[in-house]
Design a protein around this motif. Structure first.
Motif, PDB file in Angstrom:
ATOM      1  N   LYS A  71       1.689  -3.378  -1.207  1.00 43.77           N
ATOM      2  CA  LYS A  71       1.588  -2.320  -0.202  1.00 43.77           C
ATOM      3  C   LYS A  71       2.567  -2.626   0.877  1.00 43.77           C
ATOM      4  CE  LYS A  71      -1.455  -0.301   3.331  1.00 43.77           C
ATOM      5  NZ  LYS A  71      -0.190  -0.310   4.357  1.00 43.77           N
ATOM      6  N   THR A  72       2.632  -4.004   1.397  1.00 43.18           N
ATOM      7  CA  THR A  72       3.518  -4.252   2.310  1.00 43.18           C
ATOM      8  C   THR A  72       5.001  -4.249   2.164  1.00 43.18           C
ATOM      9  OG1 THR A  72       1.901  -6.152   2.971  1.00 43.18           O
ATOM     10  CG2 THR A  72       4.371  -6.633   3.616  1.00 43.18           C
ATOM     11  N   ASP A  75       5.635  -0.102   2.019  1.00 49.13           N
ATOM     12  CA  ASP A  75       5.617   0.483   3.324  1.00 49.13           C
ATOM     13  C   ASP A  75       6.767   0.214   3.853  1.00 49.13           C
ATOM     14  OD1 ASP A  75       3.114   1.380   2.989  1.00 49.13           O
ATOM     15  OD2 ASP A  75       2.015  -0.309   4.090  1.00 49.13           O
TER      16      ASP A  75
END
Length: 103
Positions: A71-72, A75
């Motif tokens: 996710k990091t 994003d």
């Protein structure tokens, strides 16, 4: 990303002066630090598709990273505005890969 017609040219993020890259990398660093403090490490390869408008239209993650790390990275990569590649003076879509390591 800035790319010359030379296939060996390095690609560089577009908005370095606007602070978007630093913000994205800062986010990765902060979230990665939190993950590492929890004992979460790993690596992955991100395949990023950049459109003629300089926007990432697709980020594909290869490998099996922890969901927080995935996710990091996604994003961050979706949040960067890139300079599209050009060929013969025209913007073209392109794909590049980026290895990412958290340890």
């Amino acid at each position: 990303l800035n790319m010359k017609n030379d296939s060996t040219a390095k690609a560089t993020p577009a908005d370095r002066n606007a602070g978007r890259l630093e913000h994205g990398l800062g986010t990765i660093a902060q979230e990665a630090e939190e993950a590492v403090e929890q004992g979460i490490t790993g690596s992955m390869t991100a395949e990023i598709t950049i459109g003629t408008d300089g926007v990432a239209s697709n980020v594909k993650i290869d490998g099996d990273p922890h969901p927080l790390l995935k996710k990091t990275v996604c994003d961050c990569l979706y949040g960067i505005k890139y300079v599209p590649a050009k060929w013969n003076g025209k913007a073209i879509p392109f794909v590049f890969t980026l290895p990412v390591f958290f340890n």
